[in-house]
Design an enzyme around this catalytic site. Structure first.
Site, PDB file in Angstrom:
ATOM      1  N   GLU A  97       1.097  -0.688  -0.078  1.00  0.00           N
ATOM      2  CA  GLU A  97      -0.154   0.130  -0.264  1.00  0.00           C
ATOM      3  C   GLU A  97       0.770   1.168  -0.008  1.00  0.00           C
ATOM      4  O   GLU A  97       2.390   1.024   0.539  1.00  0.00           O
ATOM      5  CB  GLU A  97      -0.628  -0.535   1.093  1.00  0.00           C
ATOM      6  CG  GLU A  97      -2.186   0.880   1.315  1.00  0.00           C
ATOM      7  CD  GLU A  97      -3.004   1.700   0.485  1.00  0.00           C
ATOM      8  OE1 GLU A  97      -2.887   2.010  -0.893  1.00  0.00           O
ATOM      9  OE2 GLU A  97      -3.975   1.724   0.587  1.00  0.00           O
ATOM     10  N   ASP A  98      -0.131   2.787  -0.294  1.00  0.00           N
ATOM     11  CA  ASP A  98       1.368   3.205  -0.426  1.00  0.00           C
ATOM     12  C   ASP A  98       0.872   4.303   0.991  1.00  0.00           C
ATOM     13  O   ASP A  98       1.641   4.578   1.130  1.00  0.00           O
ATOM     14  CB  ASP A  98       0.597   4.509  -1.392  1.00  0.00           C
ATOM     15  CG  ASP A  98      -1.269   4.954  -1.596  1.00  0.00           C
ATOM     16  OD1 ASP A  98      -1.400   3.987  -0.550  1.00  0.00           O
ATOM     17  OD2 ASP A  98      -1.813   5.985  -2.130  1.00  0.00           O
ATOM     18  N   ASP A 101      -3.524   6.216   6.311  1.00  0.00           N
ATOM     19  CA  ASP A 101      -3.957   7.143   7.303  1.00  0.00           C
ATOM     20  C   ASP A 101      -4.958   6.775   8.583  1.00  0.00           C
ATOM     21  O   ASP A 101      -4.325   6.658  10.144  1.00  0.00           O
ATOM     22  CB  ASP A 101      -4.659   7.682   5.728  1.00  0.00           C
ATOM     23  CG  ASP A 101      -4.648   9.179   6.453  1.00  0.00           C
ATOM     24  OD1 ASP A 101      -4.595   9.621   7.526  1.00  0.00           O
ATOM     25  OD2 ASP A 101      -6.374  10.177   6.091  1.00  0.00           O
ATOM     26  N   PHE A 150      -0.581  16.828   3.966  1.00  0.00           N
ATOM     27  CA  PHE A 150      -0.615  15.964   3.038  1.00  0.00           C
ATOM     28  C   PHE A 150      -0.009  16.010   2.031  1.00  0.00           C
ATOM     29  O   PHE A 150       1.343  17.110   1.624  1.00  0.00           O
ATOM     30  CB  PHE A 150      -1.901  16.510   1.687  1.00  0.00           C
ATOM     31  CG  PHE A 150      -2.287  15.883   1.301  1.00  0.00           C
ATOM     32  CD1 PHE A 150      -4.321  14.747   2.122  1.00  0.00           C
ATOM     33  CD2 PHE A 150      -2.000  15.777  -0.214  1.00  0.00           C
ATOM     34  CE1 PHE A 150      -5.074  13.829   0.545  1.00  0.00           C
ATOM     35  CE2 PHE A 150      -3.512  14.703  -0.909  1.00  0.00           C
ATOM     36  CZ  PHE A 150      -3.965  14.421  -0.331  1.00  0.00           C
ATOM     37  N   ARG A 163       1.601  11.610  -8.807  1.00  0.00           N
ATOM     38  CA  ARG A 163       1.655  10.438  -8.574  1.00  0.00           C
ATOM     39  C   ARG A 163       2.701  10.160  -9.554  1.00  0.00           C
ATOM     40  O   ARG A 163       3.858   9.569  -8.944  1.00  0.00           O
ATOM     41  CB  ARG A 163       0.629   9.502  -9.510  1.00  0.00           C
ATOM     42  CG  ARG A 163      -0.571   9.031  -8.970  1.00  0.00           C
ATOM     43  CD  ARG A 163      -1.704   8.057  -9.210  1.00  0.00           C
ATOM     44  NE  ARG A 163      -3.370   8.289  -8.958  1.00  0.00           N
ATOM     45  CZ  ARG A 163      -3.430   7.553  -8.119  1.00  0.00           C
ATOM     46  NH1 ARG A 163      -3.146   7.466  -6.720  1.00  0.00           N
ATOM     47  NH2 ARG A 163      -4.984   8.428  -8.052  1.00  0.00           N
TER      48      ARG A 163
HETATM   49  P1  IMP Z   1      -7.673   5.115   5.240  1.00  0.00           P
HETATM   50  O1  IMP Z   1      -6.567   4.611   6.183  1.00  0.00           O
HETATM   51  O2  IMP Z   1      -8.377   4.268   4.781  1.00  0.00           O
HETATM   52  O3  IMP Z   1      -7.617   6.952   6.227  1.00  0.00           O
HETATM   53  O4  IMP Z   1      -7.138   5.599   3.926  1.00  0.00           O
HETATM   54  C1  IMP Z   1      -6.146   5.962   3.118  1.00  0.00           C
HETATM   55  C2  IMP Z   1      -6.152   5.788   1.671  1.00  0.00           C
HETATM   56  O5  IMP Z   1      -6.434   7.400   1.919  1.00  0.00           O
HETATM   57  C3  IMP Z   1      -4.387   6.105   0.861  1.00  0.00           C
HETATM   58  O6  IMP Z   1      -4.822   4.706   0.271  1.00  0.00           O
HETATM   59  C4  IMP Z   1      -4.566   6.870  -0.422  1.00  0.00           C
HETATM   60  O7  IMP Z   1      -5.196   6.682  -1.167  1.00  0.00           O
HETATM   61  C5  IMP Z   1      -5.371   8.711   0.835  1.00  0.00           C
HETATM   62  N1  IMP Z   1      -4.582  10.010   1.907  1.00  0.00           N
HETATM   63  C6  IMP Z   1      -3.958   9.209   2.806  1.00  0.00           C
HETATM   64  N2  IMP Z   1      -3.300  10.173   3.468  1.00  0.00           N
HETATM   65  C7  IMP Z   1      -3.398  10.751   1.988  1.00  0.00           C
HETATM   66  C8  IMP Z   1      -1.909  11.731   1.231  1.00  0.00           C
HETATM   67  O8  IMP Z   1      -1.422  12.428   2.468  1.00  0.00           O
HETATM   68  N3  IMP Z   1      -1.966  12.120  -0.097  1.00  0.00           N
HETATM   69  C9  IMP Z   1      -2.277  11.091  -0.625  1.00  0.00           C
HETATM   70  N4  IMP Z   1      -3.658   9.985  -0.123  1.00  0.00           N
HETATM   71  C10 IMP Z   1      -3.466  10.528   0.965  1.00  0.00           C
HETATM   72 MG    MG Z   2      -4.537   4.000  -1.601  1.00  0.00          MG
END
Ligand code: IMP
Ligand code: MG
Length: 174
Positions: A97-98, A101, A150, A163
């Site tokens: 995963e990237d 959050d 962000f 990206r």
């Molecule tokens: P969460 O952990 O379910 O809140 O969501 C994670 C997803 O939110 C990641 O896979 C990203 O696609 C997006 N995301 C969260 N923070 C960032 C950020 O700082 N930059 C770009 N995308 C983000």
């Molecule tokens: Mg993602």
């Protein structure tokens, strides 16, 4: 509104970290084959670089998910937009995963994948924002822990752009 991107982790820092992660993963999976699952689209740049640094046999699959809810806040209910091509039953699966959050997307996804009976299931993320966590997720490999900003680049987007930046940057607006 003008957008500015300032470098948080340079290309050299990211590459060096991914090289180390690949070495650690290769050691820990010695004698096994790793089935890498990329969470599209953000995880794709990281997965390609990581896969190149892994020395045990690797196979790849891709999955795309979107979370129901507003654009800025994930709800925890995840819709599978593109499912895996192959079964993961009996495989040593490593999800790539990237960024993690709130943790909502990944906690849901990991539970869903666990139900498909892989031999093992681990999680690898390039970035982690631990201060933002709402739902706990067990992360096995983390590239960098970052503050609550962000970020874009290395697969991460703002409105589908940035990206392709070869580094991780913080986006600001003025
Ligand atoms: P969460 O952990 O379910 O809140 O969501 C994670 C997803 O939110 C990641 O896979 C990203 O696609 C997006 N995301 C969260 N923070 C960032 C950020 O700082 N930059 C770009 N995308 C983000
Ligand atoms: Mg993602």
């Amino acid at each position: 509104m003008a957008e500015h991107v300032s470098i948080l982790k340079s290309e050299a820092e990211v590459d060096a970290r991914i090289k180390l992660m690949g070495e650690q993963i290769s050691r820990e999976y010695a004698g096994k084959q790793i089935h890498l699952i990329c969470v599209l689209k953000g995880g794709s740049f990281f997965m390609c670089e990581l896969a190149k640094r892994i020395t045990v046999p690797v196979s790849l699959d891709f999955m795309s998910v979107s979370s129901y809810g507003s654009d800025t806040k994930s709800s925890g209910v995840v819709k599978i937009v593109k499912d895996l091509d192959e079964s993961i039953q009996g495989k040593d699966v490593l999800v790539v995963e990237d960024i993690i959050d709130s943790g909502r997307t990944l906690s849901y996804l990991m539970e869903m994948l666990r139900d498909r009976k892989p031999a093992s299931l681990k999680l690898c993320t390039l970035l982690d924002k631990p201060s933002r966590r709402v739902v706990s997720v067990d992360v096995d490999y983390t590239g960098f822990q970052i503050p609550d900003e962000f970020v874009v680049g290395y697969g991460l987007d703002y409105d589908q752009r940035y990206r392709n930046l070869p580094y991780i940057g913080v986006i600001s607006f003025d």
